[in-house]
Design a protein around this motif. Structure first.
Motif, PDB file in Angstrom:
ATOM      1  N   ILE A   1     -32.308  32.467  -9.035  1.00 38.94           N
ATOM      2  CA  ILE A   1     -33.070  32.309 -10.277  1.00 38.94           C
ATOM      3  C   ILE A   1     -33.601  30.883 -10.315  1.00 38.94           C
ATOM      4  CG2 ILE A   1     -33.014  32.485 -12.781  1.00 38.94           C
ATOM      5  CD1 ILE A   1     -32.342  35.083 -11.392  1.00 38.94           C
ATOM      6  N   ASP A   2     -34.916  30.742 -10.270  1.00 40.73           N
ATOM      7  CA  ASP A   2     -35.485  29.391 -10.306  1.00 40.73           C
ATOM      8  C   ASP A   2     -36.139  29.136 -11.656  1.00 40.73           C
ATOM      9  OD1 ASP A   2     -37.538  31.110 -10.121  1.00 40.73           O
ATOM     10  OD2 ASP A   2     -38.334  30.378  -8.219  1.00 40.73           O
ATOM     11  N   GLU A   3     -36.661  27.936 -11.792  1.00 48.55           N
ATOM     12  CA  GLU A   3     -37.244  27.535 -13.070  1.00 48.55           C
ATOM     13  C   GLU A   3     -38.414  28.433 -13.464  1.00 48.55           C
ATOM     14  OE1 GLU A   3     -38.400  23.279 -14.993  1.00 48.55           O
ATOM     15  OE2 GLU A   3     -36.570  23.658 -13.897  1.00 48.55           O
ATOM     16  N   ALA A   4     -39.166  28.877 -12.469  1.00 44.22           N
ATOM     17  CA  ALA A   4     -40.319  29.740 -12.749  1.00 44.22           C
ATOM     18  C   ALA A   4     -39.859  31.020 -13.455  1.00 44.22           C
ATOM     19  CB  ALA A   4     -41.037  30.081 -11.450  1.00 44.22           C
ATOM     20  N   ARG A   5     -38.727  31.584 -12.994  1.00 36.82           N
ATOM     21  CA  ARG A   5     -38.206  32.801 -13.610  1.00 36.82           C
ATOM     22  C   ARG A   5     -37.778  32.522 -15.058  1.00 36.82           C
ATOM     23  NH1 ARG A   5     -38.517  38.025 -14.442  1.00 36.82           N
ATOM     24  NH2 ARG A   5     -36.549  38.926 -15.138  1.00 36.82           N
ATOM     25  N   LEU A   6     -37.166  31.349 -15.276  1.00 42.38           N
ATOM     26  CA  LEU A   6     -36.770  30.990 -16.639  1.00 42.38           C
ATOM     27  C   LEU A   6     -37.991  30.976 -17.548  1.00 42.38           C
ATOM     28  CD1 LEU A   6     -34.146  28.082 -16.340  1.00 42.38           C
ATOM     29  CD2 LEU A   6     -33.785  30.509 -16.525  1.00 42.38           C
ATOM     30  N   ASN A   7     -39.058  30.301 -17.073  1.00 44.08           N
ATOM     31  CA  ASN A   7     -40.280  30.221 -17.877  1.00 44.08           C
ATOM     32  C   ASN A   7     -40.865  31.595 -18.153  1.00 44.08           C
ATOM     33  OD1 ASN A   7     -40.729  27.470 -18.529  1.00 44.08           O
ATOM     34  ND2 ASN A   7     -41.085  27.072 -16.346  1.00 44.08           N
TER      35      ASN A   7
ATOM     36  N   GLY B   1     -31.736  26.634 -26.355  1.00 41.39           N
ATOM     37  CA  GLY B   1     -32.044  27.930 -25.760  1.00 41.39           C
ATOM     38  C   GLY B   1     -32.241  27.785 -24.265  1.00 41.39           C
ATOM     39  N   TRP B   2     -32.968  26.753 -23.900  1.00 42.14           N
ATOM     40  CA  TRP B   2     -33.210  26.482 -22.485  1.00 42.14           C
ATOM     41  C   TRP B   2     -31.902  26.186 -21.766  1.00 42.14           C
ATOM     42  CZ3 TRP B   2     -37.145  27.409 -19.416  1.00 42.14           C
ATOM     43  CH2 TRP B   2     -37.241  26.763 -18.186  1.00 42.14           C
ATOM     44  N   GLY B   3     -31.039  25.394 -22.437  1.00 41.91           N
ATOM     45  CA  GLY B   3     -29.735  25.062 -21.859  1.00 41.91           C
ATOM     46  C   GLY B   3     -28.915  26.313 -21.599  1.00 41.91           C
ATOM     47  N   ASN B   4     -28.965  27.248 -22.529  1.00 44.47           N
ATOM     48  CA  ASN B   4     -28.253  28.507 -22.348  1.00 44.47           C
ATOM     49  C   ASN B   4     -28.774  29.275 -21.135  1.00 44.47           C
ATOM     50  OD1 ASN B   4     -26.140  29.569 -24.347  1.00 44.47           O
ATOM     51  ND2 ASN B   4     -27.571  28.490 -25.676  1.00 44.47           N
ATOM     52  N   LEU B   5     -30.106  29.351 -21.039  1.00 41.72           N
ATOM     53  CA  LEU B   5     -30.682  30.098 -19.915  1.00 41.72           C
ATOM     54  C   LEU B   5     -30.343  29.428 -18.581  1.00 41.72           C
ATOM     55  CD1 LEU B   5     -34.130  31.205 -21.326  1.00 41.72           C
ATOM     56  CD2 LEU B   5     -32.038  32.529 -21.084  1.00 41.72           C
ATOM     57  N   GLN B   6     -30.383  28.091 -18.575  1.00 44.66           N
ATOM     58  CA  GLN B   6     -30.008  27.380 -17.344  1.00 44.66           C
ATOM     59  C   GLN B   6     -28.564  27.681 -16.973  1.00 44.66           C
ATOM     60  OE1 GLN B   6     -31.040  23.309 -18.409  1.00 44.66           O
ATOM     61  NE2 GLN B   6     -32.350  23.235 -16.617  1.00 44.66           N
TER      62      GLN B   6
END
Lengths: 325, 312
Positions: free
Chosen positions: B118-124, B104-109
């Motif tokens: 879009i940075d990691e904070a936004r992903l979280n 799931g994380w890979g998809n969002l990345q």
């Protein structure tokens, strides 16, 4: 664009495509290495007592005698080169019948260029676009704030990267694995190249000696070219046909038809404009006669180039215009 | 920049569709659709399968090229300013199909790399918003449909869109999943100010989460109205009567119309009058064994609005 290409590489490696290709190549190389080692052992058994140095010296002496008496019909230059080639083996103390890894690589690339390498390219290229349709991910891909041609370009660049990677891997694995058995000597062994045909006759006036490593690099270059064209055509099919199995089927049929047609083109001349008949570029470097008169290295490369360019144009036009349901 | 002029800022139009048409071959699938969506509203797109919902939605997200008409997202023309227009929009078309061999994380990345800023904070942040934190590192192929749906929403919200387009968002979800989805959509509209366009073939669903509805049939928008207005007009009462013929006759006089449906009689609903009708029936010797308010079914609404055209 770098990010987009990176994304495509993530998908290719995520599906383990490159790993599969590397495994197939490694297994095949191991098999062929074993087969060739067996063959060499067989030969040694059959001609076991004859010292290869003596046999080689006799052959050279025969050629020299012919050269001196002027009894050789062909080009003197070629014979001189052949003598020089054989002398190399004597000087280096290398049995020409028991070659090292470089000779194996040379033969392997030569044999792989028309079917094995195109098949490997197919594995990577066939589902590049069609799998997005199959899995439905095309919808998330095309609703990004990126124009369609950039998406397709990133896919194509990723494909070119993969092709280059596979060709490099192919050469390296062949050298490393076969070297275990045959040893790593013979990189600068002389190879005759530069043959051409004029008017149906083998023209040896341009023949020269190239060190084997150079010849292998030339082979790999041609193999890369052939692979890129085959990959591009597969890529086009992947855009046009939405199921990966159909892409594979069509491409396999083309490649196999190519190997059959190549033996029959002498009676069907226009077949020389088909891409699959023009895959054996390496043959032009050696003294094999072309399948049809008038085919040359330049001709075949041009045919392939035209096919590749057309395939690429069709891919882009179709991909950017098509409605996605 | 949103491309908005100051005057329009009060009632910001996030999606404007004008004269949208689609011809495939010789058949005209969509016959000219117009509507506008305002900031912060949940807009329902209601119609039976085959009415042209999906085709229209696919035109809105850029998958299908319209034959004619314009689509503007936050003021950007979808066709001429594709990156800007799609940049202000997030969508899920039909099922949330993502790359199953990635996590799931890979998809969002993966999707984050296709946008800027879009940075990691936004992903979280997005992962937390859809409540997937616990399983985000697992491969998507191990996800349930509900989890895929949430990841699909996370993906759609990643780029901080102003407009969210969801095609049949509750398809295949279980009842609790459907309720969660509904609440989530309302939350997005009310708290985050998103405009949400939801398509559905289920009236109950649209009724519970939408502010306004467009009813689409055979490639045309037959009606755009608020949910309350639509329902008020179409609400009915079903009566179970004994003897049924006499009761129906009486109701027809009282309520203006009464139709037999199976073993019940349907009449319009009128809060003021219904008590009196009941009384009249009883006085006339008709036993009322059951009397219930019925929300209009999509079928009824359709029959009414399209003049006899039925759902396929």
């Amino acid at each position: 664009m770098i990010n987009l290409v990176y994304n495509e590489m993530v998908k290719i490696t995520g599906k383990r495509r490159l790993l599969v290709v590397a495994l197939i190549i490694a297994i095949l190389i191991t098999l062929f290495t074993y087969a060739q080692a067996q063959q060499a052992a067989d030969n040694r058994e059959r001609f076991g007592d004859v010292d290869w140095r003596i046999a080689l010296e006799q052959r050279i002496a025969g050629w020299e005698a012919r050269l001196a008496s002027g009894g050789f019909r062909g080009d003197d230059g070629e014979l001189e080169l052949r003598i020089a080639q054989q002398r190399y083996y004597l000087d280096q103390d290398v049995n020409p019948a028991e070659p090292g890894a470089p000779t194996f690589v040379r033969g392997f690339v030569e044999n792989g260029i028309s079917l094995l390498l195109p098949l490997m390219m197919m594995i990577v290229a066939a589902d590049l676009v069609s799998s997005e349709h199959g899995a439905g991910t095309i919808k998330v891909l095309l609703t990004r704030s990126v124009r369609r041609w950039r998406i397709l370009l990133s896919k194509y660049l990723a494909l070119l990267l993969s092709v280059s990677f596979i060709i490099t891997l192919f050469g390296l694995l062949a050298a490393v694995i076969s070297g275990f058995v045959f040893g790593y000597q013979g990189w600068d062994a002389p190879v005759l190249t530069g043959f051409s045909t004029t008017g149906g006759e083998l023209d040896t006036s341009g023949v020269r000696i190239a060190p084997q490593w150079q010849f292998i690099l030339m082979e790999l270059g041609l193999a890369w070219f052939v692979s890129v064209v085959v990959a591009t055509i597969t890529f086009m099919l992947s855009v046009l046909v939405r199921t990966t199995a159909a892409v594979m089927g069509i491409m396999l049929a083309c490649l196999i038809a190519g190997t059959i047609l190549r033996t029959m083109v002498s009676s069907w001349e226009t077949a020389k404009y088909l891409f699959m008949v023009n895959l054996e570029l390496i043959d032009y470097l050696e003294d094999a006669a072309p399948p049809i008169e008038g085919m040359s290295l330049g001709f075949s490369m041009l045919v392939l180039l035209v096919w590749g360019v057309i395939a690429l144009i069709v891919s882009f036009v179709s991909f950017t215009r098509r409605d996605v349901y | 920049m949103t491309g908005m002029t100051g005057a329009a800022a009060q009632e910001e139009i996030t999606l404007s569709v004008q004269g949208l048409r689609k011809v495939i071959g010789k058949r005209e699938i969509i016959h000219g659709i117009d509507f506008e969506l305002k900031r912060g509203e949940v807009f329902g797109f209601l119609g039976p399968n085959g009415a042209g919902k999906t085709t229209t939605i696919r035109m809105l997200v850029g998958l299908i090229k319209p034959t004619a008409g314009t689509i503007r997202i936050c003021g950007y023309d979808l066709h001429r300013q594709f990156p800007e227009a799609t940049g202000s929009m997030g969508c899920i078309v039909e099922n949330p199909e993502l790359y199953s061999y990635l996590s799931g994380w890979g998809n969002l990345q993966y999707f984050a790399r296709m946008m800027s800023g879009i940075d990691e904070a936004r992903l979280n942040e997005v992962v937390k918003l859809v409540g997937l934190s616990a399983r985000i590192q697992d491969k998507v192929k191990t996800y349930s449909l509900g989890m895929r749906q949430r990841l699909g929403i996370a993906q759609a919200l990643l780029g901080r869109p102003k407009l969210l387009i969801l095609d049949e968002p509750t398809n295949g979800l279980d009842p609790s999943g459907i309720r969660e989805m509904r609440e989530f959509i309302r939350y997005l509209a009310e708290s985050e100010g998103l405009t949400v366009l939801v398509s559905s073939h289920l009236l109950s669903e649209i009724q519970l989460m939408c502010d306004r509805v467009a009813i689409i049939s055979k490639g045309r928008v037959v009606r755009v109205d608020t949910v309350d207005n639509l329902l008020a007009q179409q609400e009915r009462v079903s009566w179970r009567l004994e003897p049924i013929e006499a009761g129906m006759q009486l109701l027809r006089e009282l309520a203006g119309s009464a139709d037999l449906q199976g073993e019940t009689v349907l009449t319009p609903y009128d809060e003021q009058e219904i008590g009196r009708w009941n009384q009249t029936l009883v006085e006339a010797g008709v036993t009322v064994t059951e009397m219930s308010r019925r929300l209009p079914s999509l079928e009824d609404l359709f029959l009414e609005l399209t003049g006899g055209e039925s759902i396929d």
